[in-house]
Design a protein around this motif. Structure first.
Motif, PDB file in Angstrom:
ATOM      1  N   TYR A  69      18.549  82.434  61.917  1.00 45.42           N
ATOM      2  CA  TYR A  69      19.962  82.043  61.891  1.00 45.42           C
ATOM      3  C   TYR A  69      20.053  80.624  62.437  1.00 45.42           C
ATOM      4  CZ  TYR A  69      24.808  82.233  63.811  1.00 45.42           C
ATOM      5  OH  TYR A  69      26.105  81.987  64.160  1.00 45.42           O
ATOM      6  N   ILE A  70      20.573  79.689  61.597  1.00 46.62           N
ATOM      7  CA  ILE A  70      20.550  78.276  61.992  1.00 46.62           C
ATOM      8  C   ILE A  70      21.914  77.585  61.965  1.00 46.62           C
ATOM      9  CG2 ILE A  70      18.124  77.983  61.366  1.00 46.62           C
ATOM     10  CD1 ILE A  70      19.145  76.552  58.783  1.00 46.62           C
ATOM     11  N   GLY A  71      22.951  78.274  61.514  1.00 47.24           N
ATOM     12  CA  GLY A  71      24.263  77.630  61.474  1.00 47.24           C
ATOM     13  C   GLY A  71      25.312  78.542  60.889  1.00 47.24           C
ATOM     14  N   ASN A  72      26.526  78.004  60.778  1.00 40.56           N
ATOM     15  CA  ASN A  72      27.649  78.763  60.239  1.00 40.56           C
ATOM     16  C   ASN A  72      28.313  77.991  59.108  1.00 40.56           C
ATOM     17  OD1 ASN A  72      27.240  80.602  62.295  1.00 40.56           O
ATOM     18  ND2 ASN A  72      29.096  80.103  63.402  1.00 40.56           N
ATOM     19  N   VAL A  73      28.833  78.728  58.161  1.00 41.37           N
ATOM     20  CA  VAL A  73      29.636  78.169  57.079  1.00 41.37           C
ATOM     21  C   VAL A  73      30.777  79.150  56.857  1.00 41.37           C
ATOM     22  CG1 VAL A  73      28.204  79.207  55.252  1.00 41.37           C
ATOM     23  CG2 VAL A  73      29.550  77.147  54.768  1.00 41.37           C
ATOM     24  N   GLN A  74      31.987  78.614  56.655  1.00 41.53           N
ATOM     25  CA  GLN A  74      33.127  79.524  56.582  1.00 41.53           C
ATOM     26  C   GLN A  74      34.282  78.949  55.786  1.00 41.53           C
ATOM     27  OE1 GLN A  74      32.763  79.793  60.630  1.00 41.53           O
ATOM     28  NE2 GLN A  74      33.850  77.919  61.131  1.00 41.53           N
ATOM     29  N   LEU A  75      35.096  79.866  55.324  1.00 41.03           N
ATOM     30  CA  LEU A  75      36.355  79.535  54.677  1.00 41.03           C
ATOM     31  C   LEU A  75      37.446  80.119  55.554  1.00 41.03           C
ATOM     32  CD1 LEU A  75      35.350  80.435  51.023  1.00 41.03           C
ATOM     33  CD2 LEU A  75      35.594  78.136  52.004  1.00 41.03           C
ATOM     34  N   THR A  76      38.404  79.288  55.933  1.00 40.71           N
ATOM     35  CA  THR A  76      39.486  79.738  56.797  1.00 40.71           C
ATOM     36  C   THR A  76      40.825  79.443  56.127  1.00 40.71           C
ATOM     37  OG1 THR A  76      39.610  77.639  57.993  1.00 40.71           O
ATOM     38  CG2 THR A  76      38.123  79.327  58.886  1.00 40.71           C
ATOM     39  N   ASP A  77      41.875  79.951  56.717  1.00 44.53           N
ATOM     40  CA  ASP A  77      43.239  79.753  56.210  1.00 44.53           C
ATOM     41  C   ASP A  77      43.322  80.108  54.720  1.00 44.53           C
ATOM     42  OD1 ASP A  77      45.924  79.185  56.547  1.00 44.53           O
ATOM     43  OD2 ASP A  77      45.685  77.079  56.014  1.00 44.53           O
ATOM     44  N   ILE A  78      42.721  81.232  54.360  1.00 45.13           N
ATOM     45  CA  ILE A  78      42.720  81.682  52.970  1.00 45.13           C
ATOM     46  C   ILE A  78      44.115  82.188  52.621  1.00 45.13           C
ATOM     47  CG2 ILE A  78      41.759  83.332  51.323  1.00 45.13           C
ATOM     48  CD1 ILE A  78      39.184  83.321  53.075  1.00 45.13           C
ATOM     49  N   GLN A  79      44.728  81.533  51.634  1.00 49.43           N
ATOM     50  CA  GLN A  79      46.045  81.961  51.164  1.00 49.43           C
ATOM     51  C   GLN A  79      46.333  81.340  49.810  1.00 49.43           C
ATOM     52  OE1 GLN A  79      49.278  80.557  53.641  1.00 49.43           O
ATOM     53  NE2 GLN A  79      48.041  78.883  54.401  1.00 49.43           N
ATOM     54  N   ASP A  80      46.950  82.118  48.955  1.00 54.00           N
ATOM     55  CA  ASP A  80      47.366  81.665  47.624  1.00 54.00           C
ATOM     56  C   ASP A  80      46.226  81.020  46.836  1.00 54.00           C
ATOM     57  OD1 ASP A  80      49.996  82.509  48.203  1.00 54.00           O
ATOM     58  OD2 ASP A  80      50.429  80.596  49.179  1.00 54.00           O
ATOM     59  N   GLY A  81      45.029  81.569  46.953  1.00 50.93           N
ATOM     60  CA  GLY A  81      43.891  81.085  46.170  1.00 50.93           C
ATOM     61  C   GLY A  81      43.237  79.823  46.692  1.00 50.93           C
ATOM     62  N   THR A  82      43.614  79.385  47.897  1.00 50.12           N
ATOM     63  CA  THR A  82      42.995  78.201  48.495  1.00 50.12           C
ATOM     64  C   THR A  82      42.427  78.559  49.863  1.00 50.12           C
ATOM     65  OG1 THR A  82      44.964  77.397  49.645  1.00 50.12           O
ATOM     66  CG2 THR A  82      44.671  76.694  47.356  1.00 50.12           C
ATOM     67  N   ALA A  83      41.499  77.730  50.347  1.00 52.35           N
ATOM     68  CA  ALA A  83      40.915  77.930  51.669  1.00 52.35           C
ATOM     69  C   ALA A  83      40.346  76.620  52.176  1.00 52.35           C
ATOM     70  CB  ALA A  83      39.812  78.979  51.611  1.00 52.35           C
ATOM     71  N   GLU A  84      40.232  76.549  53.500  1.00 52.33           N
ATOM     72  CA  GLU A  84      39.622  75.386  54.137  1.00 52.33           C
ATOM     73  C   GLU A  84      38.162  75.689  54.457  1.00 52.33           C
ATOM     74  OE1 GLU A  84      40.217  72.273  57.871  1.00 52.33           O
ATOM     75  OE2 GLU A  84      41.740  73.810  57.493  1.00 52.33           O
ATOM     76  N   PHE A  85      37.289  74.768  54.129  1.00 52.91           N
ATOM     77  CA  PHE A  85      35.837  74.886  54.309  1.00 52.91           C
ATOM     78  C   PHE A  85      35.415  74.265  55.637  1.00 52.91           C
ATOM     79  CE2 PHE A  85      31.668  72.902  53.947  1.00 52.91           C
ATOM     80  CZ  PHE A  85      30.883  73.938  53.478  1.00 52.91           C
ATOM     81  N   HIS A  86      34.475  74.934  56.317  1.00 50.88           N
ATOM     82  CA  HIS A  86      33.868  74.416  57.547  1.00 50.88           C
ATOM     83  C   HIS A  86      32.374  74.740  57.523  1.00 50.88           C
ATOM     84  CE1 HIS A  86      37.860  74.120  59.494  1.00 50.88           C
ATOM     85  NE2 HIS A  86      38.103  75.256  58.850  1.00 50.88           N
ATOM     86  N   ILE A  87      31.581  73.857  58.104  1.00 51.13           N
ATOM     87  CA  ILE A  87      30.144  74.104  58.209  1.00 51.13           C
ATOM     88  C   ILE A  87      29.612  73.413  59.446  1.00 51.13           C
ATOM     89  CG2 ILE A  87      29.570  72.092  56.783  1.00 51.13           C
ATOM     90  CD1 ILE A  87      27.142  73.675  55.731  1.00 51.13           C
ATOM     91  N   PHE A  88      28.618  74.015  60.059  1.00 50.64           N
ATOM     92  CA  PHE A  88      27.813  73.288  61.036  1.00 50.64           C
ATOM     93  C   PHE A  88      26.411  73.885  61.050  1.00 50.64           C
ATOM     94  CE2 PHE A  88      29.381  76.587  63.906  1.00 50.64           C
ATOM     95  CZ  PHE A  88      28.284  76.856  64.716  1.00 50.64           C
ATOM     96  N   ILE A  89      25.447  73.004  61.200  1.00 45.34           N
ATOM     97  CA  ILE A  89      24.058  73.407  61.360  1.00 45.34           C
ATOM     98  C   ILE A  89      23.803  73.320  62.864  1.00 45.34           C
ATOM     99  CG2 ILE A  89      21.646  73.019  60.685  1.00 45.34           C
ATOM    100  CD1 ILE A  89      23.722  73.538  58.328  1.00 45.34           C
ATOM    101  N   GLY A  90      23.687  74.456  63.500  1.00 39.63           N
ATOM    102  CA  GLY A  90      23.531  74.496  64.952  1.00 39.63           C
ATOM    103  C   GLY A  90      22.127  74.180  65.416  1.00 39.63           C
ATOM    104  N   ASP A  91      21.150  74.577  64.644  1.00 41.38           N
ATOM    105  CA  ASP A  91      19.753  74.317  65.001  1.00 41.38           C
ATOM    106  C   ASP A  91      19.396  72.924  64.487  1.00 41.38           C
ATOM    107  OD1 ASP A  91      16.957  74.176  65.183  1.00 41.38           O
ATOM    108  OD2 ASP A  91      16.741  76.333  64.888  1.00 41.38           O
ATOM    109  N   THR A  92      19.352  71.965  65.401  1.00 40.70           N
ATOM    110  CA  THR A  92      19.159  70.561  65.012  1.00 40.70           C
ATOM    111  C   THR A  92      17.804  70.300  64.359  1.00 40.70           C
ATOM    112  OG1 THR A  92      18.425  69.986  67.252  1.00 40.70           O
ATOM    113  CG2 THR A  92      20.776  69.717  66.753  1.00 40.70           C
ATOM    114  N   ALA A  93      16.860  71.213  64.484  1.00 41.94           N
ATOM    115  CA  ALA A  93      15.566  71.056  63.804  1.00 41.94           C
ATOM    116  C   ALA A  93      15.732  71.097  62.285  1.00 41.94           C
ATOM    117  CB  ALA A  93      14.596  72.153  64.251  1.00 41.94           C
ATOM    118  N   TYR A  94      16.868  71.592  61.820  1.00 46.54           N
ATOM    119  CA  TYR A  94      17.125  71.700  60.382  1.00 46.54           C
ATOM    120  C   TYR A  94      18.059  70.620  59.858  1.00 46.54           C
ATOM    121  CZ  TYR A  94      14.465  75.935  60.478  1.00 46.54           C
ATOM    122  OH  TYR A  94      13.437  76.830  60.611  1.00 46.54           O
TER     123      TYR A  94
END
Length: 158
Positions: A69-94
């Motif tokens: 497990y090296i990071g997170n990716v997500q869709l938030t504020d999902i409504q009416d067919g749209t969403a906001e994207f977020h990502i971070f790679i937590g393990d800096t080796a990657y």
């Protein structure tokens, strides 16, 4: 390039992710810096809260073959067919290994498969590597200010 896959975020991931939340390098260009030292308990409470949300879809980024497990990716504020994207790679080796682009594509594909028609994100204008990745993945600038860009990708019409 390090091949990755995404899977639903789950309780237990907090044991790893809490370390990332305390690393200021990871949050340099984001608007979501923790303002406290994140303990195991704080991160566990956070993960329980977000997993219960019905307007978000949160995934772990994992390395194929090792399931690390090296990071997170997500869709938030999902409504009416749209969403906001977020990502971070937590393990800096990657960092710099193609993980961000792969995880972005996978999350966009998942979002469109789940019925979204538009995904947007906000990125700091100084985060040139992220902007390049988002453009490569099909996002286009739809709003611009001196500090951030709004980028959007729409589901292709058939």
């Amino acid at each position: 390039m390090t091949p990755v896959y995404i899977r639903k975020l789950r309780l237990g991931d907090h044991l790893t992710s809490r370390h990332w939340r305390n690393d200021p390098r990871i949050w340099e260009y984001t608007g979501f810096r923790p303002n406290i030292h994140v303990t195991e308990q704080v991160e566990e409470e956070w993960i329980k809260k977000v997993l219960a949300q019905t307007d978000s879809s949160r995934y772990a980024i994992c390395v194929q073959g090792t399931d690390q497990y090296i990071g997170n990716v997500q869709l938030t504020d999902i409504q009416d067919g749209t969403a906001e994207f977020h990502i971070f790679i937590g393990d800096t080796a990657y960092w710099g290994k193609g993980v961000g682009a792969q995880a972005t594509r996978l999350m966009v594909e998942q979002g469109f498969a789940d019925g979204l028609h538009e995904i947007y994100l906000y990125v700091h204008t100084a985060n040139l590597p992220a902007i390049a990745i988002y453009r490569k993945c099909g996002f286009e600038v739809t709003e611009e200010s001196s500090e951030k860009l709004k980028m959007t990708i729409r589901k292709p019409s058939l």
